[in-house]
Design a protein around this motif. Structure first.
Motif, PDB file in Angstrom:
ATOM      1  N   UNK A 114      56.473  80.347  62.004  1.00  0.00           N
ATOM      2  CA  UNK A 114      57.242  81.592  61.953  1.00  0.00           C
ATOM      3  C   UNK A 114      58.093  81.778  63.201  1.00  0.00           C
ATOM      4  N   UNK A 115      59.339  82.137  62.984  1.00  0.00           N
ATOM      5  CA  UNK A 115      60.254  82.407  64.089  1.00  0.00           C
ATOM      6  C   UNK A 115      60.987  81.193  64.619  1.00  0.00           C
ATOM      7  N   UNK A 116      60.765  80.037  64.022  1.00  0.00           N
ATOM      8  CA  UNK A 116      61.424  78.812  64.473  1.00  0.00           C
ATOM      9  C   UNK A 116      62.466  78.349  63.462  1.00  0.00           C
ATOM     10  N   UNK A 117      63.319  77.421  63.898  1.00  0.00           N
ATOM     11  CA  UNK A 117      64.441  76.927  63.092  1.00  0.00           C
ATOM     12  C   UNK A 117      64.492  75.406  63.157  1.00  0.00           C
ATOM     13  N   UNK A 118      65.180  74.802  62.217  1.00  0.00           N
ATOM     14  CA  UNK A 118      65.262  73.342  62.218  1.00  0.00           C
ATOM     15  C   UNK A 118      65.985  72.812  63.448  1.00  0.00           C
ATOM     16  N   UNK A 119      66.886  73.587  64.023  1.00  0.00           N
ATOM     17  CA  UNK A 119      67.590  73.106  65.213  1.00  0.00           C
ATOM     18  C   UNK A 119      66.690  73.073  66.447  1.00  0.00           C
ATOM     19  N   UNK A 120      65.488  73.551  66.324  1.00  0.00           N
ATOM     20  CA  UNK A 120      64.562  73.466  67.449  1.00  0.00           C
ATOM     21  C   UNK A 120      64.146  72.027  67.749  1.00  0.00           C
ATOM     22  N   UNK A 121      64.424  71.099  66.833  1.00  0.00           N
ATOM     23  CA  UNK A 121      64.174  69.699  67.190  1.00  0.00           C
ATOM     24  C   UNK A 121      65.036  69.300  68.378  1.00  0.00           C
ATOM     25  N   UNK A 122      66.182  69.970  68.526  1.00  0.00           N
ATOM     26  CA  UNK A 122      67.068  69.711  69.669  1.00  0.00           C
ATOM     27  C   UNK A 122      66.667  70.564  70.876  1.00  0.00           C
ATOM     28  N   UNK A 123      66.516  71.866  70.672  1.00  0.00           N
ATOM     29  CA  UNK A 123      66.268  72.763  71.802  1.00  0.00           C
ATOM     30  C   UNK A 123      64.902  72.533  72.452  1.00  0.00           C
ATOM     31  N   UNK A 124      63.925  72.064  71.685  1.00  0.00           N
ATOM     32  CA  UNK A 124      62.618  71.728  72.242  1.00  0.00           C
ATOM     33  C   UNK A 124      62.559  70.265  72.677  1.00  0.00           C
ATOM     34  N   UNK A 125      63.696  69.582  72.587  1.00  0.00           N
ATOM     35  CA  UNK A 125      63.830  68.185  73.012  1.00  0.00           C
ATOM     36  C   UNK A 125      62.778  67.283  72.357  1.00  0.00           C
ATOM     37  N   UNK A 126      62.640  67.447  71.034  1.00  0.00           N
ATOM     38  CA  UNK A 126      61.720  66.611  70.273  1.00  0.00           C
ATOM     39  C   UNK A 126      62.331  65.248  69.963  1.00  0.00           C
ATOM     40  N   UNK A 127      63.619  65.124  70.183  1.00  0.00           N
ATOM     41  CA  UNK A 127      64.341  63.857  70.042  1.00  0.00           C
ATOM     42  C   UNK A 127      64.813  63.407  71.416  1.00  0.00           C
ATOM     43  N   UNK A 128      65.039  62.135  71.574  1.00  0.00           N
ATOM     44  CA  UNK A 128      65.652  61.647  72.803  1.00  0.00           C
ATOM     45  C   UNK A 128      67.069  62.191  72.881  1.00  0.00           C
ATOM     46  N   UNK A 129      67.494  62.577  74.063  1.00  0.00           N
ATOM     47  CA  UNK A 129      68.816  63.191  74.220  1.00  0.00           C
ATOM     48  C   UNK A 129      69.969  62.261  73.845  1.00  0.00           C
ATOM     49  N   UNK A 159      52.786  67.293  63.488  1.00  0.00           N
ATOM     50  CA  UNK A 159      52.235  68.460  64.182  1.00  0.00           C
ATOM     51  C   UNK A 159      53.301  69.143  65.049  1.00  0.00           C
ATOM     52  N   UNK A 160      54.231  68.378  65.626  1.00  0.00           N
ATOM     53  CA  UNK A 160      55.337  68.973  66.393  1.00  0.00           C
ATOM     54  C   UNK A 160      56.305  69.708  65.472  1.00  0.00           C
ATOM     55  N   UNK A 161      56.568  69.120  64.303  1.00  0.00           N
ATOM     56  CA  UNK A 161      57.440  69.793  63.328  1.00  0.00           C
ATOM     57  C   UNK A 161      56.804  71.120  62.917  1.00  0.00           C
ATOM     58  N   UNK A 162      55.522  71.106  62.646  1.00  0.00           N
ATOM     59  CA  UNK A 162      54.840  72.335  62.250  1.00  0.00           C
ATOM     60  C   UNK A 162      54.901  73.380  63.361  1.00  0.00           C
ATOM     61  N   UNK A 163      54.632  72.960  64.586  1.00  0.00           N
ATOM     62  CA  UNK A 163      54.574  73.889  65.715  1.00  0.00           C
ATOM     63  C   UNK A 163      55.940  74.434  66.122  1.00  0.00           C
ATOM     64  N   UNK A 164      56.952  73.552  66.210  1.00  0.00           N
ATOM     65  CA  UNK A 164      58.242  73.950  66.774  1.00  0.00           C
ATOM     66  C   UNK A 164      59.337  74.235  65.753  1.00  0.00           C
ATOM     67  N   UNK A 165      59.114  73.856  64.510  1.00  0.00           N
ATOM     68  CA  UNK A 165      60.164  74.003  63.501  1.00  0.00           C
ATOM     69  C   UNK A 165      59.718  74.883  62.333  1.00  0.00           C
ATOM     70  N   UNK A 166      58.587  74.571  61.757  1.00  0.00           N
ATOM     71  CA  UNK A 166      58.167  75.250  60.531  1.00  0.00           C
ATOM     72  C   UNK A 166      57.392  76.543  60.756  1.00  0.00           C
TER      73      UNK A 166
END
Length: 123
Positions: free
Chosen positions: A30-45, A21-28
């Motif tokens: 409209x208007x989002x990019x795969x690098x948003x996993x970093x910018x939205x801090x979906x991964x541990x830093x 659901x986070x991938x769908x919301x923040x990455x997939x």
């Protein structure tokens, strides 16, 4: 590899632990990019590098077998060439995604100057 194949494989490899659901919301969405996993801090830093540390890691990593895609320009990936083996050389691109052989690592230079670049090793 087509852009769609690249996109799906990248998410499968580098975002496998992120809830769908986070991938769908923040990455997939409209208007989002795969690098948003970093910018939205979906991964541990501690799972990736950003900024100058990302550039240093990219400069040091073995690029044999690596390939890239210019996100807004290409429909297929291309093999990395010697002119693109430094982070400085990639600064001239608007948005470029580089992955190591077998998706062992990734480096992303985004179109937004305040975001990235990002570097991650697939563990």
């Amino acid at each position: 590899m087509t852009k769609e194949e690249f996109y799906n494989k990248w998410i499968e490899v580098f975002a496998s632990n992120i809830p769908k659901n986070d991938i769908q919301k923040y990455v997939k969405s409209t208007g989002n990019y795969i690098w948003h996993i970093f910018s939205w801090e979906l991964l541990n830093e501690n799972q990736y590098l950003i900024g100058e540390k990302a550039k240093e890691a990219y400069d040091k990593i073995d690029k044999k077998g690596a390939f890239y895609i210019e996100w807004f320009e290409d429909k297929h990936t291309k093999d990395i060439i010697c002119d693109l083996t430094t982070a400085k050389a990639l600064d001239n691109f608007v948005e470029i995604y580089v992955v190591g052989k077998d998706f062992k690592w990734t480096y992303i230079k985004t179109h937004e100057g305040m975001c990235g670049p990002y570097f991650m090793i697939n563990k």
